[in-house]
Design a protein around this motif. Structure first.
Motif, short mmCIF file in Angstrom:
data_model
loop_
_atom_site.label_atom_id
_atom_site.label_comp_id
_atom_site.label_asym_id
_atom_site.label_seq_id
_atom_site.Cartn_x
_atom_site.Cartn_y
_atom_site.Cartn_z
N UNK A 305 0.81 -1.22 0.00
CA UNK A 305 0.00 0.00 0.00
C UNK A 305 0.84 1.26 0.00
N UNK A 306 2.16 1.10 0.14
CA UNK A 306 3.03 2.26 0.34
C UNK A 306 3.14 3.15 -0.89
N UNK A 307 2.81 2.64 -2.06
CA UNK A 307 2.89 3.48 -3.24
C UNK A 307 1.90 4.62 -3.24
N UNK A 308 0.77 4.42 -2.58
CA UNK A 308 -0.27 5.44 -2.56
C UNK A 308 -0.43 6.08 -1.19
N UNK A 309 -0.15 5.30 -0.15
CA UNK A 309 -0.43 5.76 1.20
C UNK A 309 0.85 5.85 2.03
N UNK A 310 0.74 6.54 3.16
CA UNK A 310 1.84 6.61 4.12
C UNK A 310 1.63 5.54 5.18
N UNK A 311 2.57 4.61 5.26
CA UNK A 311 2.47 3.58 6.29
C UNK A 311 3.08 4.13 7.58
N UNK A 312 2.31 4.02 8.67
CA UNK A 312 2.77 4.50 9.98
C UNK A 312 2.80 3.30 10.91
N UNK A 313 4.01 2.89 11.29
CA UNK A 313 4.13 1.74 12.20
C UNK A 313 3.90 2.22 13.63
N UNK A 314 3.04 1.51 14.33
CA UNK A 314 2.60 1.94 15.65
C UNK A 314 2.85 0.81 16.65
N UNK A 315 3.45 1.16 17.77
CA UNK A 315 3.73 0.17 18.82
C UNK A 315 2.43 -0.33 19.43
N UNK A 316 2.46 -1.59 19.86
CA UNK A 316 1.27 -2.19 20.48
C UNK A 316 1.42 -2.36 21.99
N UNK A 317 2.57 -2.00 22.53
CA UNK A 317 2.80 -2.21 23.97
C UNK A 317 1.72 -1.50 24.79
#
Length: 369
Positions: A305-317
């Motif tokens: 999906x990164x070609x169109x969108x901004x991937x935001x990795x979010x911690x789950x702790x």
């Protein structure tokens, strides 16, 4: 197309705003059976023990999980009074139970002048999700980081049409976790009604003063096991609507580690299709930082999906504890496709990180006086 039955109300089981659950003795096929039935008093009046009711038992006969009720169509011997007041929007149009409601955007509404030329939601975050079951964990993740944020649920018509069907909505509102619901399209029963997703978003922001919106279909989504034949394609359309109104769309991924269907393991094809093919505007896609091989699989699938969108990795702790506390404090049963929190934790964490990320997009709270 409709399985009609006649029954007799034996008892009221429980009720919540907009809905009454009943025990009904059903006549049919020369025998009498007992079943659960659901009535919406605003449509059919309030059935009482001893009343004769006409039922639609189609979903019950098909064994549908979400729709495991007979639906009360009428209480023929005790009809409700005629509706009063303004309202010209017809929902469930040209069906036997079409109903008129007052739309926030129609001419008789006190909000019409506010919405008539409205064209922006001023950067408000709009969290988009596939399933209704994502609503509680999204709220949990958001409110844990930003308690007091005013969140409104905009419910389109991809699943249940009456918002009253959702016990989660009622309990989330009672607990103060959800400020209000706006029902759009053919959906109805919200605190506000609107014609389209666009005017629903505008009403949430301008009329209700929402800080953020969660936009996901109601209970009972439809899927056919085909690439395009599922009601969740509306998630991609919701991204477009939020963007065209100058909002900030945030995509919540549908993730599962327990679904028996390969197309839904890891990141569901529903999310990949809706965000990757239907959404034409860019969004921020919240990707949970899950460990191990499964976490790597989710990241790899989401990377498409990164070609169109901004991937935001979010911690789950800390989010598992947050979810457990929310379930207890709000009285909401966390469940998706029949699986509870312990049975598919990844699903609920993926929804919760969308809420956690959205909290970072909200303006800073003013300092206390």
């Amino acid at each position: 197309m409709i399985r009609w039955r006649k029954g007799r109300v034996e008892a009221v089981r429980r009720e919540w705003p907009g809905a009454v659950e009943l025990d009904v003795a059903v006549e049919g096929d020369g025998s009498e059976a007992r079943c659960r039935a659901l009535a919406y008093p605003a449509l059919v009046g309030r059935p009482e023990p001893g009343d004769t009711v006409l039922l639609n038992t189609t979903a019950l006969a098909l064994g549908l999980g979400t729709g495991g009720y007979a639906m009360v169509i009428a209480v023929p011997d005790r009809l409700p009074p005629d509706p009063e007041g303004p309202g010209h929007l017809v929902k469930a149009r040209y069906t036997p139970l079409q109903a008129t409601v007052l739309g926030a955007d129609e001419q008789d509404s006190p909000h019409h002048s506010l919405l008539a030329d409205a064209d922006s939601i001023d950067g408000m975050p709009v969290i988009v999700a596939d399933l209704h079951s994502a609503l509680p964990p999204i709220l949990a993740g958001l409110l844990a980081a930003r308690p007091g944020a005013k969140v409104v649920y905009v419910m389109p018509d991809g699943g249940a049409l009456p918002a009253w069907f959702s016990m989660s909505i009622a309990r989330l509102k009672d607990a103060g976790a959800l400020a209000a619901t706006v029902t759009v399209g053919q959906a109805f029963g919200g605190d506000l009604e609107a014609v389209t997703v666009h005017t629903g978003l505008l009403a949430a922001r301008l009329v209700l003063g929402a800080d953020a919106v969660v936009l996901a279909q109601g209970p009972g989504n439809l899927g056919t096991g085909t690439r395009w034949g599922f009601s969740g394609v509306s998630a991609g359309e919701a991204v477009n609507a939020a963007a065209v109104l100058s909002g900030r769309p945030v995509g919540s991924l549908r993730v599962s580690a327990a679904d028996l269907r390969e197309r839904h393991v890891g990141v569901s094809h529903h999310s990949l299709t809706a965000y990757g093919r239907v959404a034409l505007a860019p969004a921020q896609i919240a990707v949970p930082r899950l460990g191990g091989e499964f976490g790597a699989r989710v990241l790899d699938q989401a990377s498409g999906l990164a070609g169109r969108h901004e991937l935001v990795r979010v911690a789950v702790e800390g989010l598992e504890d947050t979810l457990r506390s929310a379930e207890k404090d709000w009285g909401v049963r966390l469940s998706t496709m029949g699986r509870r929190l312990d049975e598919d934790l990844a699903y609920f964490l993926a929804a919760a990180v969308a809420g956690r990320h959205t909290a970072t997009l909200l303006p800073a709270s003013p300092p206390p006086c």
